[in-house]
Motif scaffolding. Structure first.
Motif, mmCIF file in Angstrom:
data_model
loop_
_atom_site.group_PDB
_atom_site.id
_atom_site.type_symbol
_atom_site.label_atom_id
_atom_site.label_comp_id
_atom_site.label_asym_id
_atom_site.label_seq_id
_atom_site.Cartn_x
_atom_site.Cartn_y
_atom_site.Cartn_z
ATOM 1 N N SER A 153 0.837 -1.203 0.000
ATOM 2 C CA SER A 153 0.000 0.000 0.000
ATOM 3 C C SER A 153 0.865 1.243 0.000
ATOM 4 O O SER A 153 0.635 2.164 -0.782
ATOM 5 N N LEU A 154 1.886 1.216 0.875
ATOM 6 C CA LEU A 154 2.714 2.427 0.963
ATOM 7 C C LEU A 154 3.461 2.670 -0.339
ATOM 8 O O LEU A 154 3.546 3.806 -0.826
ATOM 9 N N VAL A 155 3.967 1.568 -0.928
ATOM 10 C CA VAL A 155 4.728 1.713 -2.179
ATOM 11 C C VAL A 155 3.830 2.224 -3.311
ATOM 12 O O VAL A 155 4.236 3.039 -4.134
ATOM 13 N N VAL A 156 2.563 1.745 -3.332
ATOM 14 C CA VAL A 156 1.667 2.144 -4.425
ATOM 15 C C VAL A 156 0.951 3.467 -4.113
ATOM 16 O O VAL A 156 0.803 4.322 -4.973
ATOM 17 N N ALA A 169 -0.010 15.627 -1.328
ATOM 18 C CA ALA A 169 0.792 14.416 -1.116
ATOM 19 C C ALA A 169 2.083 14.732 -0.369
ATOM 20 O O ALA A 169 2.599 13.887 0.373
ATOM 21 N N SER A 170 2.610 15.929 -0.571
ATOM 22 C CA SER A 170 3.870 16.282 0.104
ATOM 23 C C SER A 170 3.712 16.198 1.621
ATOM 24 O O SER A 170 4.633 15.803 2.337
ATOM 25 N N ILE A 171 2.495 16.572 2.098
ATOM 26 C CA ILE A 171 2.268 16.507 3.563
ATOM 27 C C ILE A 171 2.375 15.050 4.029
ATOM 28 O O ILE A 171 3.006 14.741 5.038
ATOM 29 N N LEU A 172 1.755 14.152 3.234
ATOM 30 C CA LEU A 172 1.826 12.720 3.591
ATOM 31 C C LEU A 172 3.270 12.233 3.586
ATOM 32 O O LEU A 172 3.679 11.431 4.427
ATOM 33 N N ARG A 257 0.587 9.965 16.934
ATOM 34 C CA ARG A 257 -0.795 10.476 16.951
ATOM 35 C C ARG A 257 -0.806 11.975 16.630
ATOM 36 O O ARG A 257 -1.597 12.449 15.814
ATOM 37 N N CYS A 258 0.104 12.727 17.309
ATOM 38 C CA CYS A 258 0.162 14.183 17.084
ATOM 39 C C CYS A 258 0.474 14.464 15.618
ATOM 40 O O CYS A 258 -0.197 15.284 14.968
ATOM 41 N N ALA A 259 1.487 13.748 15.100
ATOM 42 C CA ALA A 259 1.903 13.987 13.716
ATOM 43 C C ALA A 259 0.751 13.702 12.762
ATOM 44 O O ALA A 259 0.517 14.441 11.794
ATOM 45 N N THR A 260 -0.003 12.631 13.061
ATOM 46 C CA THR A 260 -1.127 12.263 12.206
ATOM 47 C C THR A 260 -2.191 13.364 12.213
ATOM 48 O O THR A 260 -2.659 13.807 11.159
ATOM 49 N N GLY A 293 -6.164 8.608 5.089
ATOM 50 C CA GLY A 293 -6.612 7.656 6.115
ATOM 51 C C GLY A 293 -5.930 6.310 5.917
ATOM 52 O O GLY A 293 -5.424 5.691 6.864
ATOM 53 N N LEU A 294 -5.895 5.845 4.630
ATOM 54 C CA LEU A 294 -5.267 4.556 4.331
ATOM 55 C C LEU A 294 -3.780 4.576 4.672
ATOM 56 O O LEU A 294 -3.258 3.664 5.310
ATOM 57 N N VAL A 295 -3.107 5.640 4.208
ATOM 58 C CA VAL A 295 -1.662 5.727 4.458
ATOM 59 C C VAL A 295 -1.390 5.720 5.964
ATOM 60 O O VAL A 295 -0.519 4.993 6.442
ATOM 61 N N ILE A 296 -2.185 6.494 6.702
ATOM 62 C CA ILE A 296 -1.951 6.597 8.159
ATOM 63 C C ILE A 296 -2.195 5.243 8.838
ATOM 64 O O ILE A 296 -1.423 4.814 9.686
ATOM 65 N N THR A 297 -3.279 4.539 8.402
ATOM 66 C CA THR A 297 -3.525 3.202 8.977
ATOM 67 C C THR A 297 -2.323 2.295 8.727
ATOM 68 O O THR A 297 -1.857 1.586 9.621
ATOM 69 N N ARG A 298 -1.827 2.334 7.477
ATOM 70 C CA ARG A 298 -0.680 1.474 7.134
ATOM 71 C C ARG A 298 0.567 1.878 7.904
ATOM 72 O O ARG A 298 1.355 1.031 8.323
#
Ligand code: ATP
Ligand code: MG
Length: 602
Positions: A153-156, A169-172, A257-260, A293-298
């Motif tokens: 997921s992270l790679v894609v 996306a830069s924030i992510l 958590r804070c960063a998220t 949300g997906l990236v953060i879960t992963r």
């Protein structure tokens, strides 16, 4: 970090024997992880479609939305079914591999020689096995359930996020980099402490197992409080090392958590700004938030995986260390299986030491023809048991030569060698199994008649038949429900049943009363007549008829000869006889004739 990844690579490598299932599950997992990316895209599309047709009639709205909803239902069903199948098969794979690896571990440990095993407590070996295989199992499971999907997921997701909107996306991306740096630094800080914790856990398992296997001793020496205190001291040490690690990981949780939250806030803030400048649609912002949300879960999953790997790594290292121990005593490549040996045993200048300073066996030589009996006598700690354990290769001699029927024993396959030697150990090792199973360990196919005959020969039949279930009676750990003499007779009976051409009897009758010993010695005489026998005895009456008697002191044979010859020498042996039986030091031939077993037992 490399240390962790090396261990993890080995963990996954152990799936090797079920490669094809592991590959199929991995591919299915990757496909599932990729399929999940469509959900936010579909979600964004529905929102965009709704905002486009906001002023249309209800029928028109349903007409436009229905295909997207149907697609979503189909997609939902697909992910539910495929994730259930993946979970089911990965559970099966992890369980079956766990048992296979446990089996390999036990086999490996059982092949390690006593020279290596006597340095390691069985409680530690047990703990390393159970915790090591548990760690493997949980990592395999989470590899198929989470890690692979998280990695894919992270790679894609990241390039896809940049494709949708590079500013958001830069924030992510910044969030990902923060997570990586944070976990990396925590791992570096906690690695040593984690190893310390594991060492304390091992110490605790060893001590607990040692205490539990010596309960009678602990109770009779009123050591219960002391043992409990010592265990609680180890617990304290575990906790002392554990608390800083828990603190560090709590810091990680708070910071992630804070960063998220900050990242999501920034995405919304930037999204609003971009929308106000017509640089992005509402649908794109929604899609992006779902992506985030997906990236953060992963990312969360990855952090908890790294936390788990950090905890398990020392356990896995201990487990792999045992698996990597190469047996010091092993078959040579050209080792032979000579079948049943005749029993010509020769020691030529054999020496052995447990440690560099003290020699346990020093330049020992003797030759024993088939059917002959050798007796080793001497003070406690003289090296008698050690000398004979070299014959069945519990340890390998340091110098000299040991041959059976002319073959150097190091050139005979270990299994073949040991099948030819029946050993009655100084301690009668017994399993917590039935009497019959204990007797059959050397000859699993022995008939019931043979079992009865061996038991009767070892003077054990009467007490076996008086047990509640006869031969089927379970005798407890180390045969604890039997008396010392009964245990000794069982260990003799199992050697009779094994019917090997060479016998080693290490204090085989020391725990018996005189009448039982006398009748057992008679039975033994018949058995040993056709076998090469090596006896260790403190009660010198029992070796009256030995062909050769070696008197050992500090690993050396200081006297040798038959009973009469040694008595005539008036040396160490004659001195021992006098101490035990009060006989005159100097005996003439007619005195020998009067010495029989009954006199010696007085
Ligand atoms: N596994 C071991 N590791 C290190 N030293 C050992 C080991 N087993 C025995 N020893 C030492 O080797 C020496 C010889 O021991 P061994 O058991 O051969 O004596 P023994 O003659 O059989 O004594 P006993 O009559 O008391 O049974 C002793 O000093 C003992 O402490
Ligand atoms: Mg001994």
């Amino acid at each position: 970090m490399i240390y962790f990844w090396k261990i993890y690579a080995r963990v996954l490598g152990l799936l090797g024997t079920q490669k094809s299932l592991a590959w199929r599950l991995s591919i299915a997992n990757i496909a599932l992880a990729c399929a999940l990316f469509f959900e936010p895209i579909l979600f964004g599309k529905i929102i965009d479609e709704l905002s486009k047709i906001a002023n249309q009639t209800e029928d028109r709205i349903w007409e436009s939305i229905s295909p997207l909803l149907l697609l979503w239902i189909g997609f939902g069903l697909f992910t539910i079914v495929s994730s259930t199948l993946i979970a089911l098969y990965s559970d099966r794979l992890a369980h079956s591999r766990r048992h296979a690896v446990m089996n390999d571990y036990v086999m490996h440990v059982l092949h390690l020689p006593m020279s290596q095993l006597s340095r390691t407590h069985s409680g530690k070996l047990m703990k390393v096995m159970t915790q090591g295989t548990d760690a493997l199992w949980s990592l395999w499971l989470s590899f198929f359930r989470e890690q692979l999907a998280a990695f894919v997921s992270l790679v894609v997701l990241m390039p896809l996020a940049f494709f949708i909107n590079w500013q958001l996306a830069s924030i992510l991306m910044v969030l990902c980099v923060f997570f990586v740096l944070l976990t990396h630094s925590i791992l570096r800080k906690t690695q040593k402490l984690q190893q310390q914790i594991e060492n304390h856990h091992t110490e605790m398992a060893t001590q607990a197992s040692d205490t539990l296997s010596n309960i009678a001793l602990v109770q009779s020496f009123t050591r219960i409080d002391a043992e409990a205190k010592s265990l609680s001291q180890i617990s304290q040490r575990v906790l002392q090392a554990q608390f800083p690690i828990l603190n560090w990981w709590a810091v990680v949780t708070v910071m992630t958590r804070c960063a998220t939250s900050i990242s999501i806030f920034c995405i919304i803030l930037l999204g609003v700004w971009l929308y106000s400048h017509s640089l992005v649609s509402v649908g794109e912002i929604v899609t992006f938030l779902a992506f985030a949300g997906l990236v953060i879960t992963r990312l969360d999953q990855s952090v908890s995986f790294i936390n788990r790997l950090a905890t398990e790594a020392p356990r896995l290292k201990d487990f792999f260390d045992v698996l990597d121990t190469t047996p010091e005593v092993k078959d040579k490549p050209d080792a032979i299986d000579p079948g049943r040996l005749v029993g010509l045993v020769e020691f030529k200048n054999v020496s052995f030491s447990y440690n560099a300073n003290i020699s346990a066996v020093n330049n020992l030589s003797f030759c024993l023809h088939p059917g002959q009996t050798l007796a080793l006598v001497g003070t406690s700690g003289a090296g008698k048991s050690t000398a004979l354990s070299l014959l069945y290769r519990a340890f390998d001699r340091k110098s000299g030569l040991i041959t059976i029927d002319g073959h150097d024993i190091e050139h005979i396959k270990l299994k073949a060698l040991r099948q030819n030697i029946g050993v009655v150990f100084q301690e009668p090792f017994l399993f917590n199994r039935s009497i019959a199973e204990n007797l059959r360990i050397g000859s699993p196919d022995a008939s019931d008649e043979a079992l009865h005959e061996a038991a009767s020969c070892a003077q054990a039949l009467d007490f076996i038949m008086s047990q509640p279930d006869g031969f089927d009676t379970i005798i407890g750990e180390h045969g604890r429900t039997l008396s010392g003499g009964e245990r000794q007779r069982l260990s003799l009976a199992r050697v009779f049943l094994k019917n090997a051409p060479i016998l080693i009897l290490d204090e085989a009758t020391s725990a018996l009363d005189t009448p039982t010993e006398t009748s057992l010695l008679k039975a033994l005489e018949a058995v040993t007549q056709t076998r090469t026998t090596l006896v260790i005895a403190h009660r010198l009456s029992t070796i009256r008829n030995a062909d050769v008697i070696l008197v050992m002191e500090n690993g050396k044979a200081v006297e040798s000869g038959n009973f009469e010859e040694l008595m005539a020498q008036s040396g160490v042996f004659a001195g021992m006889m006098q101490q035990q039986y009060g006989m005159p030091n100097k005996l003439n031939g007619s005195t020998f004739d009067r010495i029989d077993n009954e006199q010696l037992h007085q």
